[in-house]
Design a protein around this motif. Structure first.
Motif, short mmCIF file in Angstrom:
data_model
loop_
_atom_site.label_atom_id
_atom_site.label_comp_id
_atom_site.label_asym_id
_atom_site.label_seq_id
_atom_site.Cartn_x
_atom_site.Cartn_y
_atom_site.Cartn_z
N PRO A 56 -79.32 -14.76 51.46
CA PRO A 56 -80.14 -14.90 52.79
C PRO A 56 -80.02 -15.71 53.69
O PRO A 56 -80.11 -15.26 54.48
CB PRO A 56 -80.90 -16.08 51.48
N GLY A 59 -78.49 -13.03 56.59
CA GLY A 59 -80.03 -12.42 57.00
C GLY A 59 -80.95 -13.44 57.60
O GLY A 59 -81.23 -12.99 58.56
N ASN A 101 -80.70 -8.36 52.32
CA ASN A 101 -81.44 -9.47 53.16
C ASN A 101 -80.98 -9.01 54.74
O ASN A 101 -82.10 -9.13 55.56
CB ASN A 101 -80.76 -10.84 52.88
N TRP A 104 -83.09 -6.34 55.16
CA TRP A 104 -84.48 -6.75 55.52
C TRP A 104 -85.21 -7.56 56.58
O TRP A 104 -86.29 -7.59 57.20
CB TRP A 104 -84.63 -6.93 53.85
N ALA A 105 -84.17 -8.91 57.16
CA ALA A 105 -84.45 -9.14 57.67
C ALA A 105 -84.67 -8.77 59.67
O ALA A 105 -85.07 -8.86 59.60
CB ALA A 105 -83.62 -10.95 58.31
N ARG A 108 -87.20 -7.01 60.23
CA ARG A 108 -88.81 -7.79 60.22
C ARG A 108 -88.76 -8.19 61.75
O ARG A 108 -89.81 -7.92 62.42
CB ARG A 108 -89.39 -9.07 59.56
N ILE A 132 -88.51 -16.66 59.29
CA ILE A 132 -87.15 -16.20 57.99
C ILE A 132 -86.79 -17.27 57.61
O ILE A 132 -86.46 -17.28 55.88
CB ILE A 132 -86.92 -14.88 58.60
N ASP A 136 -87.50 -18.77 53.36
CA ASP A 136 -86.07 -18.60 52.59
C ASP A 136 -86.23 -20.35 52.32
O ASP A 136 -85.60 -19.92 50.47
CB ASP A 136 -85.36 -18.40 53.46
N THR A 275 -87.58 -12.08 46.26
CA THR A 275 -87.83 -11.13 46.71
C THR A 275 -87.21 -10.26 48.11
O THR A 275 -87.08 -9.00 47.70
CB THR A 275 -89.37 -10.80 46.66
N SER A 276 -86.58 -10.55 48.82
CA SER A 276 -85.88 -10.40 49.95
C SER A 276 -84.67 -9.59 49.81
O SER A 276 -84.07 -8.53 50.44
CB SER A 276 -86.22 -11.50 50.98
N THR A 277 -84.54 -10.29 48.15
CA THR A 277 -82.87 -9.90 47.84
C THR A 277 -83.43 -8.16 46.84
O THR A 277 -82.11 -6.78 46.16
CB THR A 277 -82.54 -10.37 47.22
N ASP A 279 -83.84 -4.63 46.68
CA ASP A 279 -84.15 -2.86 47.58
C ASP A 279 -84.92 -1.99 46.80
O ASP A 279 -84.54 -1.41 46.22
CB ASP A 279 -83.28 -2.88 48.34
#
Ligand SMILES: CSC[C@H]1O[C@H](OP(=O)(O)O)[C@H](O)[C@@H]1O
Length: 349
Positions: A56, A59, A101, A104-105, A108, A132, A136, A275-277, A279
């Motif tokens: 995290p 990210g 992450n 994902w970041a 966004r 973000i 987190d 959940t950002s982890t 895939d």
């Protein structure tokens, strides 16, 4: 150095008027020194060199790196900033391969940039990076509550690597559960694996826990089997860097061995990750890219060579734990016991 017990957790990543301020985790626990990144390239180097680390936190740092990118690119060429911005985000994406992450970041940030006109882009991107970061921390606090509820009062737990405030936007994932459970009086003692070769456990987790007055005992990674065989812990609590659609978990090297040991000895195994982890684009753990780092990280200890010249090394820094060995996956959207494809899909629904 060091703070009185009960100190507030540190902030590894801080967005300031001066730029992106990162606590240099390569120097802990002996030195608290900050690095200031003022460009996307400096941010990418800080991620690659593990000045900042932890899925995290990587990210969050990359999101702020994208803000540095739009500011520099618009100053350089207001009419054609988007090409350079895209190249900067590619450089950030190339910094480390496993923690989803990061991607994902950046996805966004790319979406916000695509929807923003030139004039509003810097402000819109900064707002997204701050969101973000704040999301987190909120997720970690929620996971702390959800995960702590599983831990029976009087428990001793074992954790691996560092999954605390240093690895996230704040509070932590697995170590966030341990922090919350400690504050609720559920945890009697924390054991932490040293986590060779980079020593995230010995240097970072121990530092976070000692400065808050949470009792921690370090063990050599090789001692985990004896600790579990002796019935000394009730839970193994770890983080994640990427979770596949079927629930397989990529995490710091050594996690898979702990999961096998835990199952063999009837110790429960908890994975804590936002959940950002997860895939959903990766079907199972076999497709998760596993980072291999320099052999020197294994050939040395605390920066001093320990192996004879001529010795080589193999240094994968993550491994994959099959979902079947995970007793509970704690996310900010809920806890999933015996995670599988259907359960993950419901969680992401
Ligand atoms: C809160 S997730 C932290 C996660 O990241 C660590 O890897 P690294 O220190 O190489 O970035 C480790 O896998 C932790 O579980």
């Amino acid at each position: 150095m060091g703070t009185s017990p009960g100190a507030e957790p540190v902030q590894a990543v801080r967005w300031t008027d001066d730029g992106l301020r990162l606590l240099d985790q390569r120097l802990l626990p002996h030195e608290e020194r900050y690095v200031v990144c003022r460009t996307a390239e400096e941010t990418a180097a800080a991620i690659r060199d593990m000045v900042v680390r932890g899925a995290p936190a990587i990210g969050v740092a990359a999101a702020y790196g994208a803000v540095l990118a739009v500011r520099a690119r618009q100053a350089q060429d207001p009419a054609r900033w988007r090409e350079g911005f895209a190249a900067d985000l590619d450089r950030l994406a190339a910094a480390r391969p496993t923690a989803v992450n990061l991607f994902w970041a950046l996805a966004r940030m790319r979406r916000v940039a695509a929807q923003a006109d030139d004039a509003e882009a810097p402000a819109r991107l900064e707002a997204e990076a701050r969101a973000i970061h704040e999301e987190d921390v909120a997720a970690n606090r929620r996971m702390g509550e959800l995960g702590a509820a599983f831990i029976e009062p009087g428990s001793a737990v074992l954790t691996h690597c560092n999954t605390g405030a240093l690895a996230t936007g704040g509070h932590g994932t697995a170590l966030g559960v341990i922090r919350t459970a400690w504050r609720q009086g559920r945890i009697r003692e924390v054991f932490a694996d040293e986590t060779r070769p980079w020593l995230q456990g010995a240097r970072l987790t121990a530092w976070e826990l000692v400065r808050e007055g949470i009792p921690v005992r370090l063990i050599a990674d090789a001692a985990a089997a004896a600790l579990l065989a002796a019935g000394r812990v009730r839970w193994v609590v770890v983080g994640a860097d990427r979770i596949a659609a079927n629930g397989d978990v990529a995490n710091k090297i050594g996690t898979y061995g702990l999961a096998v040991l835990a199952r063999h000895h009837g110790v429960r195994f908890m994975v804590v990750a936002p959940t950002s982890t997860i895939d959903p684009g990766i079907a199972d753990g076999g497709a998760i890219p596993i980072e291999t780092r320099a052999a020197d990280e294994v050939l040395t200890a605390a920066g001093r060579r320990v192996a004879p010249q001529g010795a080589g090394a193999w240094n994968p820094v993550f491994d994959v734990t099959p979902a079947g060995l995970v007793d509970v996956l704690v996310t900010e959207r809920g806890a999933l016991e015996r995670p599988d494809r259907e359960g993950i899909a419901r969680l992401l629904g």
